[in-house]
Scaffold this motif. Structure first.
Motif, PDB file in Angstrom:
ATOM      1  N   VAL A  53      34.527  46.268  35.685  1.00 37.82           N
ATOM      2  CA  VAL A  53      33.947  45.130  35.722  1.00 37.82           C
ATOM      3  C   VAL A  53      33.487  44.364  36.956  1.00 37.82           C
ATOM      4  N   ASP A  54      31.989  44.277  36.957  1.00 34.27           N
ATOM      5  CA  ASP A  54      31.384  43.787  38.499  1.00 34.27           C
ATOM      6  C   ASP A  54      32.016  42.409  38.659  1.00 34.27           C
TER       7      ASP A  54
ATOM      8  N   ARG B 292      32.750  39.005  36.537  1.00 35.03           N
ATOM      9  CA  ARG B 292      34.029  38.271  36.635  1.00 35.03           C
ATOM     10  C   ARG B 292      33.709  36.798  36.846  1.00 35.03           C
ATOM     11  N   THR B 293      32.864  36.398  37.834  1.00 38.84           N
ATOM     12  CA  THR B 293      32.757  35.190  38.525  1.00 38.84           C
ATOM     13  C   THR B 293      31.924  34.480  37.010  1.00 38.84           C
TER      14      THR B 293
END
Length: 536
Positions: free
Chosen positions: A19-20, A24-25
């Motif tokens: 997951v990039d 995530r953010t």
């Protein structure tokens, strides 16, 4: 609504390694959760199972060592140690083992720690191990102490989880796994899946254990394959084709051989050709007065031909057909191996003579007149301790089971309460899972024999106390639900039914019949025509 809300301060997110960071953010901001998880534990289990499983599950070993080291081996007797091992040590890793398969290195260390505690006399050294641990894990009746074998125990726990998927297909637990791993199949089918979880891989590793005790009850026949499903417990499927060593089957199994028939030169020697379609076989059936012709019999299908034979067996004049089948096959073997070409008329004569001899033997056994109590030397008469006011029949039943034998034996002995008329039966079947299974099967068979004899007032007597408990409280024995349902349905045919426990020394007749049937080298079934050598 319960009014409960999610505590975001205690909640955490766990992301896969692919997951990039931007994604995530975004997810964290959308859900309002800042804390990242994966390094802690939940309900005693690690949140993340990535990496070496030996390291992931090392906490199980450490937890057990902490408990064992806290017990004083000096102050505990062997009885005290046994209680501590069975009630505490074996129960510690239960929850973990019911979810995941532990590595062998972990289970061996768990076993080693418990064994060291058992044999140690001072709490420091391992002590002298006088007996192998797997022997101590045997039941007490087998010479062990009944300790749990760790590998067998967690396999049973995982099998229980797998059974839940089968037994409760509409539960959330089953729906989640079905959507991920077996959408158009069942949990017992081997379906390839991309990157399955460790939990799923742990559960499916117990498939072989579930298959050993899995029995399918015939219902609407929608999901049953007659030729490929396993009909005998703990056996692989035994299809009714390709199991006879004709040349076509040998060729299919990779054996380089000429597939032509050795009797007529047909290019492909199949089972149907040898038994039904080969000219000598056709001539044999014709001489046996079995109607043959271009339409009807024989056909190109071995199943259709066998169905025809089985249907005409009910007629008196065609009772010899099984012997015809056998001697056609033997005549083929005589030609292949000894170059002896038997005349079809000789085949018919030999088959009919053998059939007549067998039927005469059955007639002689059933018409033999016996005076006085049967088999007094081996099987004593009816016990005087049974109440005499009962006016119906007393049926003594027993099952005989031995782990090293191919078959289990069933026996029953029935006598009227007020006269000396007796009936008896002995049979065997493929060895079932346990001695208790054979006891239940003996009761089911005896009940159906009583119904067939039109005995409606029957008191059944057994030396198996568990069988009496099972019939009186069927809901406590779910593993035997199929048998208990049959018993419940058959009970309705009796006007008076009871099942009572008696000591083994009062049940020697049924026990003797069951043991003799178990020791038979082939499948048998006798009702009122038991061999005379069994009754002396």
């Amino acid at each position: 609504m319960s009014g409960q809300q999610i505590n975001f301060d205690k909640s955490s997110l766990q992301f896969g390694h692919k997951v990039d960071a931007a994604v995530r953010t975004e997810v964290q901001e959308t859900l309002g959760m800042v804390k990242l998880g994966g390094m802690g534990s939940y309900l005693g289990l690690p949140e993340s199972l990535g990496g070496a499983k030996t390291q992931v599950f090392s906490f199980v070993r450490d937890r057990l060592n902490t408990h064992i080291n806290g017990w004083s081996a000096k102050l505990l007797s062997k009885g005290g140690k046994e209680v501590m091992i069975k009630s505490v040590a074996s129960a510690l890793p239960t929850y973990v083992m019911s979810c995941f398969r532990l590595p062998k290195s972990i289970t061996s260390k768990l076993t080693s720690a418990v064994a060291k505690f058992w044999w140690s006399s001072n709490g420091y050294s391992g002590g002298m191990h006088w007996r192998a641990w797997d022997k101590l894990c045997s039941s007490k009746c087998s010479g062990g102490l009944g300790f749990r074998d760790v590998n067998d125990f967690y396999t049973a726990l995982l099998a229980k989880q797998l059974w839940r998927l089968i037994d409760y297909p509409n539960s959330l637990f089953a729906k989640v796994f079905k959507g991920s791993y077996y959408r158009n199949a069942t949990p017992m089918e081997q379906v390839k899946s991309y990157s399955p979880s460790y939990g799923w891989r742990s559960m499916v590793s117990a498939r072989s254990l579930v298959m050993k005790g899995l029995i399918k009850r015939v219902g609407t026949e929608d999901s049953i394959s007659v030729w490929t499903d396993p009909w005998i417990p703990a056996q692989l499927p035994r299809p009714a084709k390709s199991c006879i060593s004709v040349l076509a089957n040998l060729s299919q199994r990779g054996i380089n051989c000429d597939t032509r028939c050795g009797r007529c030169g047909d290019p492909m020697e199949t089972v149907n050709h040898v038994i039904f379609d080969c000219p000598p076989a056709r001539q044999t059936w014709a001489l046996a007065n079995v109607p043959v012709g271009p339409i009807g019999f024989p056909t190109a299908s071995v199943f259709a031909n066998m169905d025809y034979i089985l249907r005409i067996l009910v007629k008196e004049e065609y009772r010899f057909c099984p012997w015809i089948l056998w001697y056609i096959w033997k005549s083929r073997n005589d030609m292949v191996f000894d170059n002896l070409d038997k005349n079809p008329s000789d085949v018919v004569r030999l088959a009919t003579d053998e059939a007549r001899t067998w039927y005469d033997a059955q007639l002689d056994d059933s018409n033999t007149t016996r005076e006085g109590p049967v088999g007094d030397n081996v099987m004593p008469g009816l016990p005087s301790s049974i109440p005499s006011r009962f006016s119906g029949y007393r049926c003594f039943i027993d099952g005989s089971w031995k782990a090293t034998d191919m078959y289990a034996g069933l026996g029953w002995f029935c006598q009227h309460a007020h006269n000396s008329s007796t009936t008896m039966g002995a049979s065997n079947l493929r060895r079932s899972l346990s001695p208790l299974h054979s006891e239940v099967e003996a009761l089911v068979w005896a009940m159906r024999c009583m119904i067939g004899h039109d005995f409606r007032e029957v008191a059944f007597l057994t030396d198996c106390s568990d069988l009496v408990k099972m019939v009186s409280s069927p809901h406590e024995w779910p593993a035997f639900s199929v048998y208990l349902e049959d018993i419940k349905n058959d009970r309705e045919e009796f006007s008076s039914f009871s099942l009572s426990f008696i000591p083994r020394n009062l049940n020697v007749k049924a026990d003797y019949l069951a043991r003799k049937a178990r020791s038979s080298p082939h499948l048998i079934k006798f009702v009122n025509n038991c061999p005379s050598s069994w009754l002396i």
